[in-house]
Design a protein around this motif. Sequence first.
Motif, PDB file in Angstrom:
ATOM      1  N   ILE A  62       0.823  -1.204   0.000  1.00  0.00           N
ATOM      2  CA  ILE A  62       0.000   0.000   0.000  1.00  0.00           C
ATOM      3  C   ILE A  62       0.858   1.255   0.000  1.00  0.00           C
ATOM      4  O   ILE A  62       0.485   2.290  -0.574  1.00  0.00           O
ATOM      5  CB  ILE A  62      -0.965  -0.015   1.206  1.00  0.00           C
ATOM      6  N   SER A  66       0.091   3.827  -3.511  1.00  0.00           N
ATOM      7  CA  SER A  66      -0.857   4.858  -3.087  1.00  0.00           C
ATOM      8  C   SER A  66      -0.220   6.217  -3.323  1.00  0.00           C
ATOM      9  O   SER A  66       0.937   6.320  -3.747  1.00  0.00           O
ATOM     10  CB  SER A  66      -1.208   4.693  -1.602  1.00  0.00           C
ATOM     11  N   VAL A  77       0.496   7.907   3.634  1.00  0.00           N
ATOM     12  CA  VAL A  77      -0.456   7.691   2.543  1.00  0.00           C
ATOM     13  C   VAL A  77      -1.626   8.656   2.679  1.00  0.00           C
ATOM     14  O   VAL A  77      -2.168   8.837   3.775  1.00  0.00           O
ATOM     15  CB  VAL A  77      -0.960   6.231   2.550  1.00  0.00           C
ATOM     16  N   SER A  81      -6.593   7.162  -0.964  1.00  0.00           N
ATOM     17  CA  SER A  81      -5.797   6.784  -2.144  1.00  0.00           C
ATOM     18  C   SER A  81      -5.210   5.381  -2.016  1.00  0.00           C
ATOM     19  O   SER A  81      -4.436   4.959  -2.877  1.00  0.00           O
ATOM     20  CB  SER A  81      -4.657   7.783  -2.361  1.00  0.00           C
ATOM     21  N   GLU A  82      -5.579   4.677  -0.969  1.00  0.00           N
ATOM     22  CA  GLU A  82      -4.960   3.381  -0.681  1.00  0.00           C
ATOM     23  C   GLU A  82      -5.088   2.399  -1.847  1.00  0.00           C
ATOM     24  O   GLU A  82      -6.182   1.963  -2.178  1.00  0.00           O
ATOM     25  CB  GLU A  82      -5.578   2.762   0.579  1.00  0.00           C
TER      26      GLU A  82
END
Length: 328
Positions: A62, A66, A77, A81-82
């Motif tokens: 992730i 991201s 992050v 937007s992960e």
Amino acid sequence: MKTLWKILLGLVGIVVVMVIGGILYLNSAFPDVGDAEDITVEATPERIERGRYLALHVSMCIDCHSERDWKRYAGPVVPGSEGHGGELFGEDMGLPGSFYAANLTPYHLGGWTDGELFRAITTGVSRDGRPLFPIMPYQLYGKMTREDIYSIIAYLRSLPVIEHDTPESNAGFPMNFIMRTIPARASFADAIPDPSDRLAYGKYMTEAAGCMECHTTRDHGEPIEGMDYAGGMEFPLPAGIVRAQNITPDLETGIGAWTEEMFVQRFRSYADSVFVDATLGTSDFNTVMPWRMYAGMKDQDLRAIFTYLNEEVRPVRNRVERFTPVSR
């Protein structure tokens, strides 16, 4: 003279034929990892939870896939937007081309089979048979257990759909041909070592965490021999160039003088609100090390990694300048 020209033209023709033949051979014979397996990963709650832990706090899927907020310390992050991809790994990092992290949400992976995703993660071959540049350390992921990879797949399937298109990756010449030979068949661990065997378990977790990928200096994308974990890889940021540190057990330039508690607390400290809430200016020091995500790693795993780095990794004397600010 005419005879000489005929000979030269003949030699040129032979070279051209050999080059074309070599290109055709590379394109037809490589990557040589076999077809995607016909598998279906059952998304059990246990697998999703294990996959979440690995993807968020160990293997860092992730983190790379991201959007990161570089106005805050360690580039956390951006919420929402992960997994949507798009981060560029390019020539300013010494890489032979422009490589973009793919969208891992069902928006992009929804049409992939579990076998195709499994093959990509563990051997570096995309759904359509194209090789993936090893900025994603699939060589290391291919040493994990099949069950851990199944868990990551189960977690990725659980991500919400994010409609976000990412640019195509492009390797420069001759890497666009060389990289076809890099993917290799996985050599999976039969089982996760028992945590009581801290060396074996530490090696497993160190490789699963991809520590070597950032902490080893590279030349055109290839690790420099003898510099494993010795740091020096450069990452350009707005305020300057930050470099991965030496994490070999060298007493003077690495972590040889660290205690286990110092190592664990270094990670734990980044879960503190002082770092979580810090907002930086364009001239302030920052780091690409995803501290906030690694801060979620279990104590058992951090301690095992420390044991492996200190007892199995060869000490390398390599003093690394942590940060060089931009001249203004």
